[in-house]
Design a protein around this motif. Structure first.
Motif, mmCIF file in Angstrom:
data_model
loop_
_atom_site.group_PDB
_atom_site.id
_atom_site.type_symbol
_atom_site.label_atom_id
_atom_site.label_comp_id
_atom_site.label_asym_id
_atom_site.label_seq_id
_atom_site.Cartn_x
_atom_site.Cartn_y
_atom_site.Cartn_z
ATOM 1 N N LEU A 269 14.181 1.987 7.594
ATOM 2 C CA LEU A 269 15.199 1.540 6.642
ATOM 3 C C LEU A 269 14.864 2.014 5.235
ATOM 4 C CD1 LEU A 269 16.057 -2.081 7.819
ATOM 5 C CD2 LEU A 269 17.418 0.000 8.036
ATOM 6 N N LEU A 270 13.582 1.890 4.871
ATOM 7 C CA LEU A 270 13.118 2.332 3.556
ATOM 8 C C LEU A 270 13.382 3.829 3.364
ATOM 9 C CD1 LEU A 270 11.431 0.512 1.547
ATOM 10 C CD2 LEU A 270 9.459 1.848 2.251
ATOM 11 N N ALA B 136 6.765 8.689 2.132
ATOM 12 C CA ALA B 136 6.637 7.306 2.603
ATOM 13 C C ALA B 136 6.401 7.243 4.109
ATOM 14 C CB ALA B 136 7.898 6.516 2.241
ATOM 15 N N GLY B 137 6.917 8.225 4.846
ATOM 16 C CA GLY B 137 6.787 8.181 6.293
ATOM 17 C C GLY B 137 5.550 8.874 6.828
ATOM 18 N N GLU B 138 4.792 9.529 5.944
ATOM 19 C CA GLU B 138 3.656 10.313 6.417
ATOM 20 C C GLU B 138 2.503 9.428 6.890
ATOM 21 O OE1 GLU B 138 3.092 13.181 7.252
ATOM 22 O OE2 GLU B 138 4.770 14.317 6.463
ATOM 23 N N THR B 139 1.937 9.794 8.004
ATOM 24 C CA THR B 139 0.821 9.045 8.565
ATOM 25 C C THR B 139 -0.464 9.854 8.528
ATOM 26 O OG1 THR B 139 2.433 8.264 10.139
ATOM 27 C CG2 THR B 139 0.154 7.620 10.507
ATOM 28 N N ALA B 140 -0.386 11.069 9.064
ATOM 29 C CA ALA B 140 -1.583 11.880 9.272
ATOM 30 C C ALA B 140 -2.433 12.037 8.008
ATOM 31 C CB ALA B 140 -1.199 13.238 9.849
ATOM 32 N N PRO B 141 -1.822 12.325 6.845
ATOM 33 C CA PRO B 141 -2.679 12.515 5.670
ATOM 34 C C PRO B 141 -3.433 11.247 5.303
ATOM 35 C CG PRO B 141 -0.398 13.070 5.163
ATOM 36 C CD PRO B 141 -0.411 12.544 6.527
ATOM 37 N N LEU B 142 -2.829 10.075 5.578
ATOM 38 C CA LEU B 142 -3.452 8.816 5.167
ATOM 39 C C LEU B 142 -4.634 8.448 6.056
ATOM 40 C CD1 LEU B 142 -0.267 6.774 4.256
ATOM 41 C CD2 LEU B 142 -1.759 8.118 2.788
ATOM 42 N N LEU B 143 -4.661 8.975 7.280
ATOM 43 C CA LEU B 143 -5.788 8.689 8.169
ATOM 44 C C LEU B 143 -7.097 9.209 7.578
ATOM 45 C CD1 LEU B 143 -4.373 9.605 11.686
ATOM 46 C CD2 LEU B 143 -4.830 7.338 10.780
ATOM 47 N N GLY C 280 0.823 -1.209 0.000
ATOM 48 C CA GLY C 280 0.000 0.000 0.000
ATOM 49 C C GLY C 280 0.854 1.254 0.000
ATOM 50 N N THR C 281 1.898 1.269 0.856
ATOM 51 C CA THR C 281 2.790 2.427 0.916
ATOM 52 C C THR C 281 3.460 2.650 -0.434
ATOM 53 O OG1 THR C 281 3.211 2.242 3.281
ATOM 54 C CG2 THR C 281 4.902 3.311 1.982
ATOM 55 N N VAL C 282 3.996 1.570 -1.014
ATOM 56 C CA VAL C 282 4.685 1.696 -2.303
ATOM 57 C C VAL C 282 3.710 2.203 -3.370
ATOM 58 C CG1 VAL C 282 5.793 0.396 -4.163
ATOM 59 C CG2 VAL C 282 6.427 -0.032 -1.779
ATOM 60 N N TYR C 283 2.502 1.648 -3.378
ATOM 61 C CA TYR C 283 1.508 2.030 -4.388
ATOM 62 C C TYR C 283 1.120 3.503 -4.245
ATOM 63 C CZ TYR C 283 -2.801 1.756 -7.165
ATOM 64 O OH TYR C 283 -3.780 1.951 -8.083
ATOM 65 N N MET C 284 0.842 3.934 -3.025
ATOM 66 C CA MET C 284 0.403 5.322 -2.838
ATOM 67 C C MET C 284 1.532 6.303 -3.104
ATOM 68 S SD MET C 284 -2.410 5.278 0.179
ATOM 69 C CE MET C 284 -1.704 4.095 1.291
#
Lengths: 310, 319
Positions: free
Chosen positions: A289-290, A233-240, A96-100
């Motif tokens: 790591l990514l 890749a590290g963002e969380t808040a926008p994906l919520l 999902g992370t890679v796709y988005m």
């Protein structure tokens, strides 16, 4: 070095034995100002050390708690439920992370680079370019959660579904200003002589940009792209607000909730189940790591392009 | 008579002209798109917030109850929590960031070490905020627990320490937030310090100044505008930081001065409440979002404007 020492001449002066009153130029710790100087240096060194510690503290705990539980099959398994005490993984979240981030890059990278061409070449020195640059700088400082709400209003409310697409749009909003500003710097660093030479050969300005300026600036442009990808890749808040989370595999044929590493870490960090907390740590290790990989790739590209220019 | 050179030199073909115009116009359109994006963010968030803004008016900003069942909402505690945590973070992160910026720009260290320290601090910015949150929960909160217990026990009569939670609290949140603004502070103020002309430093040394007399008397005052801009930008970052605070601050919708008590911020409120919220509560959260947008937009514009001015001044000062 700033130590100020008295320069002694090559030959000993004839009146060497005569006591001469010389100003004291040696550093003397008994003098208040030199003592003050040393103390401040020590304080500054101490504060710098304190500032450097958190990185190692974070990495150390990530390795200690994340690496010990790592199993290779986590990379292609679905998340464990609360009742599972073993097994499971975060394969769907990685995907999902890679796709988005992929969607976001497709939207943001070409846009950002073309906008940067305008700022550095066509619009250089104009008021419009200055305003756009200002807007891009303001956008880099905008809270990422607001990018999420923007994409929620634009995409989720319009399509009626939380989706990877909405997540990609939110991440693109965060990537665009980073790509614009770094690419502008990179394009500006291309020597004027090269462009002049191309114009002298009869190239149109589009040919100069596409065949000379951009290829020359490309390594530094890519550095900016890598940084933007690492950030997204590290963002969380926008994906919520846009992709939310899912325990199942990503489906490309319809819009639905999509998992991501960052949101998985957030959800499992508050879990009452020990196994899920362990999973959060391992996912965090993989995410870091990514992100570090992309950062270091960017740094290497930057160093190489610096090197080739000299 | 035709020579080879005459056949080489030809005016651009129609296709090349179109390409040229297309690239020019395309680049301009996308650049304007950045401007449109910023405007669209304001307009879109404004539009989804509008119903709640109309319905609740100014009371929303001055009330401190957050009760879904009674449909009473107010974000005064969250505005307070946002400013309080950000100022604390700025106090700690700003001091550390400026110290590092001075330490890596004033020849205290060999070149390689300077670069190493700079990269270490830069990498702090690369770590995702959710990882900081995780680290905060399992490391910072337990690590400061004895310390907060001591403060509460012996200095409990001071309002700053009069209420304590062994779990999520303001102090832990601000410490983690300070780490997160540190890279911004360091990078931007280092750039500002780097624009101070070398001649000024050399003149100070020539007059017999010690290293710190030079830094405090010449370098920092000259770079002051830029350093202030760095502080404002770091403050803006802290105001909008979401995940770490959503995980560490305890999500308590009450007004509190105590450093050791839980609280909430605007961004953390939205992030924690939104995923499970009902439709009418989502509308209210959009109101909170537009408040957050206004605050951060003003702070960021201010910071950016200060930095644009200071760099223009520095560019003008150079021969």
């Amino acid at each position: 070095m700033t130590d100020i020492r008295v320069q002694t001449g090559p030959q000993p002066s004839p009146e060497r034995d005569v006591p001469v009153e010389r100003p004291k130029l040696e550093h003397d710790l008994r003098a208040v100002r030199t003592l003050f100087d040393r103390l401040l240096t020590a304080l500054c060194a101490l504060l710098s050390l304190v500032a450097a510690l958190p990185l190692f503290a974070v990495l150390w705990l990530l390795i200690e708690r994340g690496a010990t539980n790592f199993r290779l099959d986590m990379l292609w398994s679905l998340p464990p439920s609360g009742l599972d005490t073993t097994g499971g993984g975060f394969g769907n979240a990685i995907l999902g992370t890679v796709y988005m981030v992929g969607i976001a890059s497709v939207l943001a990278v070409p846009t950002g680079i073309l906008a940067a061409i305008f700022l550095a070449e066509y619009g250089d020195g104009t008021r419009l370019a200055a305003v756009i640059r200002f807007a891009a700088k303001v956008l880099t400082g905008m809270p990422s959660i607001l990018a999420g709400i923007f994409a929620y209003a634009m995409v989720v409310l319009a399509t009626g579904h939380f989706s990877a697409l909405a997540g990609g749009v939110a991440l693109a909003v965060l990537m665009v200003p980073i790509v614009v500003l770094t690419a502008e710097q990179a394009i500006r660093a291309v020597p004027q002589k090269m462009k002049d030479a191309a114009v002298g050969m009869g190239a149109t300005s589009a040919q100069v940009v596409m065949r000379v300026t951009l290829p020359t600036a490309m390594p530094s442009v890519l550095t900016g792209v890598m940084l933007a990808i690492a950030r997204a890749a590290g963002e969380t808040a926008p994906l919520l607000f846009t992709a939310q989370f899912s325990n199942y595999w990503l489906r490309l044929d319809r819009l639905e909730d999509t998992a991501s590493l960052a949101v998985l870490i957030y959800q499992f960090s508050g879990s009452p189940y020990e196994h899920q907390i362990e999973m959060a740590w391992t996912a965090a290790l993989v995410l870091v790591l990514l992100v570090l990989l992309f950062n270091i790739a960017g740094q290497v590209l930057a160093a190489r392009s610096d090197h080739s220019r000299h | 008579m035709s020579t080879p050179s005459a056949s080489l030199a030809q005016p651009p073909t129609a296709g090349e002209r179109w390409m040229d115009l297309g690239l020019r116009r395309g680049a301009q359109a996308l650049a304007v798109g950045v401007l449109v994006l910023l405007a669209a963010i304001v307009v879109e968030i404004g539009a989804v917030a509008a119903p709640a803004v109309r319905e609740r008016g100014v009371d929303f900003l001055t009330s401190s109850t957050w009760d879904t069942n009674r449909d009473e909402f107010g974000i005064l505690p969250h505005i307070w929590g946002t400013l309080y945590s950000s100022l604390l973070a700025l106090l700690i992160g700003g001091t550390l960031g400026l110290a590092v910026a001075v330490f890596i720009s004033q020849r205290f260290l060999p070149r390689r070490l300077e670069l190493l320290l700079k990269n270490v601090v830069d990498l702090l910015a690369a770590i995702p905020s959710v990882v900081y949150g995780l680290w905060g929960i399992f490391f910072v909160i337990p690590a400061i627990r004895p310390f907060t217990a001591f403060l509460h026990e012996h200095l409990g009569f001071v309002p700053l320490f009069d209420e304590r939670s062994p779990g999520p609290n303001m102090l832990a949140s601000s410490l983690v937030l300070a780490i997160m603004v540190l890279p911004t502070m360091t990078a931007v103020s280092r750039d500002a310090i780097a624009t101070v002309p070398r001649k000024l430093r050399e003149a100070a040394f020539g007059l017999g100044a010690t290293r710190w007399e030079c830094i405090l008397g010449v370098v920092l005052p000259t770079a002051a505008t830029g350093v202030f801009g760095a502080l404002v930008l770091a403050f803006g970052r802290a105001l909008g930081e979401t995940m770490a605070l959503a995980m560490l601050l305890g999500n308590r919708n009450e007004f509190n001065v105590s450093l050791l008590a839980p609280g909430n911020t605007l961004a953390a409120l939205i992030a924690n409440t939104f995923p499970e919220a009902q439709d009418h509560e989502r509308g209210v959260l959009m109101y909170a979002a537009i408040v957050l947008l206004s605050i951060t937009l003003v702070v960021n514009m201010l910071g950016t404007a200060i930095l644009v001015r200071s760099s223009r001044k520095a560019a003008g000062a150079r021969p």
